[in-house]
Design a protein around this motif. Sequence first.
Motif, PDB file in Angstrom:
ATOM      1  N   ILE A 314     -53.254  18.039-118.974  1.00 30.60           N
ATOM      2  CA  ILE A 314     -53.463  17.398-117.669  1.00 30.60           C
ATOM      3  C   ILE A 314     -52.145  16.789-117.178  1.00 30.60           C
ATOM      4  CG2 ILE A 314     -54.657  15.516-116.491  1.00 30.60           C
ATOM      5  CD1 ILE A 314     -57.023  15.989-118.412  1.00 30.60           C
ATOM      6  N   CYS A 315     -51.424  16.130-118.080  1.00 32.07           N
ATOM      7  CA  CYS A 315     -50.140  15.516-117.718  1.00 32.07           C
ATOM      8  C   CYS A 315     -49.166  16.553-117.169  1.00 32.07           C
ATOM      9  CB  CYS A 315     -49.521  14.835-118.934  1.00 32.07           C
ATOM     10  SG  CYS A 315     -50.323  13.290-119.437  1.00 32.07           S
ATOM     11  N   GLN A 316     -49.101  17.712-117.777  1.00 32.17           N
ATOM     12  CA  GLN A 316     -48.157  18.742-117.333  1.00 32.17           C
ATOM     13  C   GLN A 316     -48.465  19.190-115.903  1.00 32.17           C
ATOM     14  OE1 GLN A 316     -45.428  19.620-118.601  1.00 32.17           O
ATOM     15  NE2 GLN A 316     -45.547  18.954-120.750  1.00 32.17           N
ATOM     16  N   ILE A 317     -49.752  19.335-115.588  1.00 24.91           N
ATOM     17  CA  ILE A 317     -50.132  19.698-114.216  1.00 24.91           C
ATOM     18  C   ILE A 317     -49.724  18.594-113.250  1.00 24.91           C
ATOM     19  CG2 ILE A 317     -52.078  20.139-112.670  1.00 24.91           C
ATOM     20  CD1 ILE A 317     -53.546  21.358-115.092  1.00 24.91           C
ATOM     21  N   MET A 318     -50.010  17.363-113.603  1.00 17.24           N
ATOM     22  CA  MET A 318     -49.719  16.246-112.718  1.00 17.24           C
ATOM     23  C   MET A 318     -48.210  16.071-112.534  1.00 17.24           C
ATOM     24  SD  MET A 318     -52.751  13.671-113.973  1.00 17.24           S
ATOM     25  CE  MET A 318     -52.361  12.345-112.852  1.00 17.24           C
ATOM     26  N   ARG A 319     -47.450  16.313-113.585  1.00 20.93           N
ATOM     27  CA  ARG A 319     -45.997  16.219-113.474  1.00 20.93           C
ATOM     28  C   ARG A 319     -45.456  17.218-112.454  1.00 20.93           C
ATOM     29  NH1 ARG A 319     -41.820  19.222-115.221  1.00 20.93           N
ATOM     30  NH2 ARG A 319     -39.802  18.118-115.137  1.00 20.93           N
ATOM     31  N   ARG A 320     -45.986  18.431-112.437  1.00 27.24           N
ATOM     32  CA  ARG A 320     -45.462  19.479-111.539  1.00 27.24           C
ATOM     33  C   ARG A 320     -45.582  19.095-110.071  1.00 27.24           C
ATOM     34  NH1 ARG A 320     -47.874  23.147-115.335  1.00 27.24           N
ATOM     35  NH2 ARG A 320     -49.707  23.500-114.002  1.00 27.24           N
ATOM     36  N   HIS A 321     -46.541  18.225-109.753  1.00 24.05           N
ATOM     37  CA  HIS A 321     -46.766  17.842-108.349  1.00 24.05           C
ATOM     38  C   HIS A 321     -46.519  16.351-108.116  1.00 24.05           C
ATOM     39  CE1 HIS A 321     -48.627  21.805-107.699  1.00 24.05           C
ATOM     40  NE2 HIS A 321     -49.200  21.628-108.873  1.00 24.05           N
ATOM     41  N   ASP A 322     -46.071  15.649-109.141  1.00 21.08           N
ATOM     42  CA  ASP A 322     -45.890  14.193-109.114  1.00 21.08           C
ATOM     43  C   ASP A 322     -47.157  13.481-108.650  1.00 21.08           C
ATOM     44  OD1 ASP A 322     -44.805  11.728-109.473  1.00 21.08           O
ATOM     45  OD2 ASP A 322     -43.424  11.804-107.778  1.00 21.08           O
ATOM     46  N   VAL A 323     -48.238  13.759-109.350  1.00 20.27           N
ATOM     47  CA  VAL A 323     -49.484  13.016-109.158  1.00 20.27           C
ATOM     48  C   VAL A 323     -49.481  11.845-110.132  1.00 20.27           C
ATOM     49  CG1 VAL A 323     -52.002  13.127-109.149  1.00 20.27           C
ATOM     50  CG2 VAL A 323     -50.661  15.156-108.520  1.00 20.27           C
ATOM     51  N   THR A 324     -49.854  10.689-109.659  1.00 11.85           N
ATOM     52  CA  THR A 324     -49.881   9.480-110.480  1.00 11.85           C
ATOM     53  C   THR A 324     -51.239   9.337-111.166  1.00 11.85           C
ATOM     54  OG1 THR A 324     -48.328   8.364-109.006  1.00 11.85           O
ATOM     55  CG2 THR A 324     -49.682   6.955-110.409  1.00 11.85           C
ATOM     56  N   PHE A 325     -51.227   8.922-112.424  1.00 12.09           N
ATOM     57  CA  PHE A 325     -52.476   8.594-113.104  1.00 12.09           C
ATOM     58  C   PHE A 325     -52.999   7.249-112.632  1.00 12.09           C
ATOM     59  CE2 PHE A 325     -51.647  11.512-116.797  1.00 12.09           C
ATOM     60  CZ  PHE A 325     -52.893  12.120-116.807  1.00 12.09           C
ATOM     61  N   SER A 326     -54.303   7.177-112.426  1.00 12.99           N
ATOM     62  CA  SER A 326     -55.018   5.903-112.336  1.00 12.99           C
ATOM     63  C   SER A 326     -56.048   5.985-113.456  1.00 12.99           C
ATOM     64  CB  SER A 326     -55.680   5.750-110.969  1.00 12.99           C
ATOM     65  OG  SER A 326     -56.342   4.517-110.861  1.00 12.99           O
ATOM     66  N   ILE A 327     -55.641   5.618-114.657  1.00 11.21           N
ATOM     67  CA  ILE A 327     -56.483   5.867-115.826  1.00 11.21           C
ATOM     68  C   ILE A 327     -57.784   5.077-115.681  1.00 11.21           C
ATOM     69  CG2 ILE A 327     -56.630   5.838-118.333  1.00 11.21           C
ATOM     70  CD1 ILE A 327     -53.613   5.933-118.475  1.00 11.21           C
ATOM     71  N   GLY A 328     -58.890   5.813-115.646  1.00  5.77           N
ATOM     72  CA  GLY A 328     -60.172   5.220-115.309  1.00  5.77           C
ATOM     73  C   GLY A 328     -60.772   4.372-116.411  1.00  5.77           C
ATOM     74  N   ASP A 329     -61.499   3.341-115.989  1.00  9.40           N
ATOM     75  CA  ASP A 329     -62.189   2.455-116.933  1.00  9.40           C
ATOM     76  C   ASP A 329     -63.660   2.845-116.981  1.00  9.40           C
ATOM     77  OD1 ASP A 329     -62.408   1.655-114.314  1.00  9.40           O
ATOM     78  OD2 ASP A 329     -62.545  -0.477-114.749  1.00  9.40           O
ATOM     79  N   GLY A 330     -63.956   3.873-117.765  1.00  9.94           N
ATOM     80  CA  GLY A 330     -65.317   4.369-117.868  1.00  9.94           C
ATOM     81  C   GLY A 330     -66.272   3.377-118.504  1.00  9.94           C
ATOM     82  N   VAL A 365     -47.973   6.042-114.148  1.00 12.09           N
ATOM     83  CA  VAL A 365     -49.263   5.547-114.612  1.00 12.09           C
ATOM     84  C   VAL A 365     -49.592   4.191-113.995  1.00 12.09           C
ATOM     85  CG1 VAL A 365     -50.621   4.797-116.614  1.00 12.09           C
ATOM     86  CG2 VAL A 365     -49.033   6.721-116.836  1.00 12.09           C
ATOM     87  N   MET A 366     -50.826   4.084-113.480  1.00 12.80           N
ATOM     88  CA  MET A 366     -51.440   2.779-113.298  1.00 12.80           C
ATOM     89  C   MET A 366     -52.788   2.822-114.007  1.00 12.80           C
ATOM     90  SD  MET A 366     -52.413   2.658-109.247  1.00 12.80           S
ATOM     91  CE  MET A 366     -53.164   4.037-108.389  1.00 12.80           C
ATOM     92  N   VAL A 367     -53.377   1.664-114.202  1.00 12.86           N
ATOM     93  CA  VAL A 367     -54.573   1.528-115.030  1.00 12.86           C
ATOM     94  C   VAL A 367     -55.657   0.829-114.231  1.00 12.86           C
ATOM     95  CG1 VAL A 367     -55.518   0.399-117.093  1.00 12.86           C
ATOM     96  CG2 VAL A 367     -53.269   1.501-117.185  1.00 12.86           C
ATOM     97  N   GLU A 368     -56.893   1.338-114.332  1.00  8.88           N
ATOM     98  CA  GLU A 368     -58.013   0.718-113.623  1.00  8.88           C
ATOM     99  C   GLU A 368     -58.711  -0.318-114.493  1.00  8.88           C
ATOM    100  OE1 GLU A 368     -60.639   3.540-111.834  1.00  8.88           O
ATOM    101  OE2 GLU A 368     -59.002   4.634-110.872  1.00  8.88           O
ATOM    102  N   GLY A 369     -59.243  -1.354-113.828  1.00 13.67           N
ATOM    103  CA  GLY A 369     -59.869  -2.439-114.563  1.00 13.67           C
ATOM    104  C   GLY A 369     -61.175  -2.901-113.952  1.00 13.67           C
TER     105      GLY A 369
END
Length: 613
Positions: A314-330, A365-369
């Motif tokens: 997933i990271c490799q795909i996001m890197r190719r387009h510079d998509v930022t993670f918002s790591i979800g708080d499931g 990366v940002m993180v959800e809370g």
Amino acid sequence: MISKSTTTPTGLESTDCTLPPVAGDPGSQPAPTPGSFAQPARVGTPWTFASQDTPGMPAPSDKTAWDFLPDGWSLEAAPDHASGCAGHNHAELGEHIRCAAPDGFEPITQLEHARLGIITPQMRRVAERESHLSAEQVRDEVAAGRMVIPANTNHLNYQLDPMAIGRASKTKVNANMGASPISSGTDEEVEKLRWAERWGADTVMDLSTGGDLDACREALIQSSTTPIGTVPIYSMIIGRKIEDLDEAAILKTIEHQAQQGVDYFTVHAGILREHLPLAKDRLIGLVSRGGSLLAKWMITHQAENPMNTAWEKICQIMRRHDVTFSIGDGCRPGGLADATDALQLAELAEIGKLTERAWRVGVQVMVEGPGHVPFDQIEFNMKAQRRICHGAPFYVLGPLVTDIFPGYDHITSCIGATAAAFHGAAMLCYVTPKEHLGLPKKDDVKQGCIAYKIAAHAADVALGIPGTRNPDDELTKARAALNWEKHFQLSFDPDTARAYHDEDLDVDTDFCAMCGHDWCSVRISKEIQDWASGKAEGYEREKVMRSAALTVEQKEILEQRGVLSPEEIHKLASKTKKTVDADDAGKAACHSDYVDDATAKKMQGHLADQPAT
């Protein structure tokens, strides 16, 4: 006894309640607001615009994104950098640093550019919008992982205006929207997007679960000046059961949305199979849609979360387009009783590891809370994330500080949001009056945005971010001068302010209808020649004049105040009760306790076709 401040007023010298040092006139200086109870501003450190730590709070991490470089990267001195290593593990170098990448490496993401010491056009634009930061400081905060610039390379081809999320920047506000199987569509969502941007949303998340998801997402990306976020798992399960989800479908959906131009993805990779037994004693289990779907997948397959096992892909795909993670708080709490429990904290620990893994691939990366959190637990939640996730920006929903006010949760949550931002959150996800009740409509979006602009601005003033109190001081000068026209012009929502004033008194007088002439303290203060109150140059009232007639928009504001009258609310409730065949206790028979999903959907479709009465 606390040592006396040089500004201690007469009368406090003999008490144990002396004031901390307070600045002079911060509204007219480039220096920050007093921030008496906040940390001194230290850009380039974990304490940039931070609250004082209550005893017992987790200390900041001793690591940053600099400690999680890709294989083959090395460090070199960069004496021209304003900051970069945050004064932690690399202090032994004696100066600031930048990276050297392997031969032939071409940076794509903002994080990769920042690590190499490159200031991108997006960083320069952020510095223009964050007037208290230089482009070099923006670059160094991004390099440290404490700031993200969600700017998909494909979205930059449209109307995106780059912005930053991080504790060194002003607190940001996100507005959620999206069509559901029951309500709304693409045109309405685009209209709500423009409305949210009008009322100050800094980013917008498309959480559509119904209608043409692809067309809606495409329209929002092409129409927005703000970054667009999504939760890709919603699209992954259209036309299939969650049990049928596999890695190929996950990667295909993420690749497609990245190519469309989505700027940040919520991916619930932190919830693990080993965490699930901890949910058994919760009052409301998992309230995250993504978290509950993946929990069901793991239980069905008796296997680990596929989002976690496929993380590097997933990271490799996001890197190719510079998509930022918002790591979800499931595992975020959905009620006060579930806040800060073992399940929430176990997931947060895993999110810290995911943050490190993403940084090694060069992804922002940002993180959800949370969520729902009692007021007294908010500071700990913010500072636990700061430590565990090494200062990655924290993006929180609310939190709601009480559960018993449905219909008013934009208020219960913006109270928590102010505290969250003061204690470290970088972006606040708005909550509207429709939260927990239904899909927000246009006015709900406005109410949610305004509530959260209040929360974000209040926190920024308290943190002492330079210039943030200037508009407050300007409006105070206009108010002191009883200059109503300027008072309206300087307000966040001039139409509403003007309408409320003119409803009672449409003459530009030297008092308002709240006190009347004889009792107006502001008028009396203005007349006292020994005081400066109401005498600021440029704020004098030119003449007394009668206001123009209320505009159509202002009349609507007054007519719709409160949105629905008590009579209309009871009328709707009675109509619903009759239509859906409630039992003797008034409980609707379409509730899932009574019928299966298919019957409920059929009944909902029937109701949607009924004309309004």
